[in-house]
Enzyme design. Sequence first.
Site, PDB file in Angstrom:
ATOM      1  CE  LYS A 211       0.941   7.099  -1.388  1.00  0.00           C
ATOM      2  NZ  LYS A 211       1.184   8.024  -0.261  1.00  0.00           N
ATOM      3  CB  SER A 287      -0.840   6.494   2.591  1.00  0.00           C
ATOM      4  OG  SER A 287      -0.157   7.608   2.048  1.00  0.00           O
ATOM      5  CB  SER A 311       2.697   8.856   3.639  1.00  0.00           C
ATOM      6  OG  SER A 311       1.581   9.260   4.394  1.00  0.00           O
TER       7      SER A 311
END
Length: 611
Positions: A211, A287, A311
């Site tokens: 990420k 996210s 997330s």
Amino acid sequence: MVVSKNKGAVYKAVRDVDIGPNSREVYLRANVKAPRMAGVLVKVFAWFLEAPIFGAILVYILKRNNLIHKLVSFAELEEPPVFVPSQPFEDVKEQEVKYIESDLPPHQQVQQAIECLPPLSEDASKHQKLSFHRWTILDYSRAYSSGETTPRLVAEQFIAAVQESCDPQLDMSFFINYNTGDILKQATESTLRYERGEPISVLDGVPIAIKDEIDCIPYPTTGGTTWLHKLRACTNDAYCVQRLRSCGAILVGKTNMHELGAGTSGINPHYGATRNPYNTSKVTGGSSSGSAAVVSAGLCPVALGVDGGGSVRMPAALCGVVGFKPTFGCVSHSGVLPLNWTVGMVGILASTVEDAFIVYAAISGKTSSHQSSTLSPKACFPLLKSTNFTSNIKLAKYGEWFNDCSDDIKVCCSLALDKLHEHYGWETVEVTIPDIETMRLAHYLTIGSECTTSLSSLLQNVNIEELGWDTRVAFRVYGSFNSVEYLNAQRIRSRTMQFHEKIFEKADVIVTPTTGATAYSIMNDALKTGELDYINGAAFVRFQIAGNFLGLPAVTVPIGYDRLGLPIGLQFIGRHWSEPKLIRISHALQALFISDYKKPEVYYDLLKKKK
């Protein structure tokens, strides 16, 4: 729960609150009073919020109408604050575990984890019986060791697949950044190690995505923005990335994410809306949107995310993969963007529970250079090769909360509990978990305050126009929180931690649906501005918050699909440091449903033999 007062809620002391099934505590549903906004509407709303006088009035109204004032800001309670949700390790003697020294090198910890898994032959035979399964870490390792393929060939197929996913017809927006030269260099080095018969570990040559909130050279760390990497240079790997690299994993790039983690849709106006592989017109959740999508689409068996408010687990559930968030402090946060200090945690998105376990073994461990890793001197791994699934597992279920989801999710998750009881004899224990909506708002206040504080010095040097419109709205609200509100939120944290400790005296884990809704549609008006959809957002995070606000480990496992074919996950939340039991329980759950997993619309088979 509370006695009403003109200004704020007055909370009963924890000792006076009944958490039993017949408690009179009232379950308060999310009271979200904010319409969906995107396009021109979200721009106008952001302008109003940023206006000097009118903006302050508007923020006050938003906080009042959404019960932040009543339940948090002006609340009265006797509990002292707890600022960091860490707990000392308790050496509880678990059954079917293997104790290891926690200071072993990563590749040795990985080997210890492999020795806890079923034999490779048994694993391969199970796969042959499945109508669909994603390739796992062991599949890659087996294919490399047997000479069926090489890391170099897989890397070439990976690059071709990513390029295909960027075609305007698909526009999946999986990655913010990937470097073909670096990927091929890593793959070539791994291929040579296999040719010499010297792979470092089973992770050698396995593609893993990171990420873009986690440092990984040679890439900048953008946090989903267009400016952050210009003010904060990435000079080294994050500690968790270092450990993966030392195991020989191929780090294939930085995945897309909701800008600064300030939303739940995964729609990023700068780098595109990450699309759900099961239905490309739907969101992935955020996210850690790109990390969930690349695992779901078969590009990687594993990806790293960061879980600050569900997330990792939320997009994992929406994309039909496993999402695992360890105990706060179990994995070093060194090299991760400091978007928040006390709720965020590096997490793992994986094809299977076994893959999540292997990567957990690789990245968990002490580091003398960073105090946020508080792993115990001894670590224990679950013996997943054992066929004796524990029969006396107790699952705590708060019925009103559990059922606060769509009908498809409620039916699917309830059937899963029935199946667990039928196959393993696991017992569901009815409980009451007080102040769930209060905890959600206190977490929102905490993560918002920490995010704006950590970025304040950088934001001073940034033109506001460089932020997405939805992020501008979020940060305007975040910046309105004051010290009294933050302290009250930490007192609520103390209170809810005590409630959960009482519940874990009655049960092994808490069971919930992972999300309150399945993936919703991506609207065209949101693509360039982002969107504000707090109603869907509240449904997505409904069951996530305890894992972050209280630092508890949690895992989601796919268990079915809604009537549109969109994935549904079931979540287990454990007590601090209960990873072995949590992994073992989720592995048992996976065994009941893996034969029913369906292939996504967008899927890439990187181990497929070329004709």
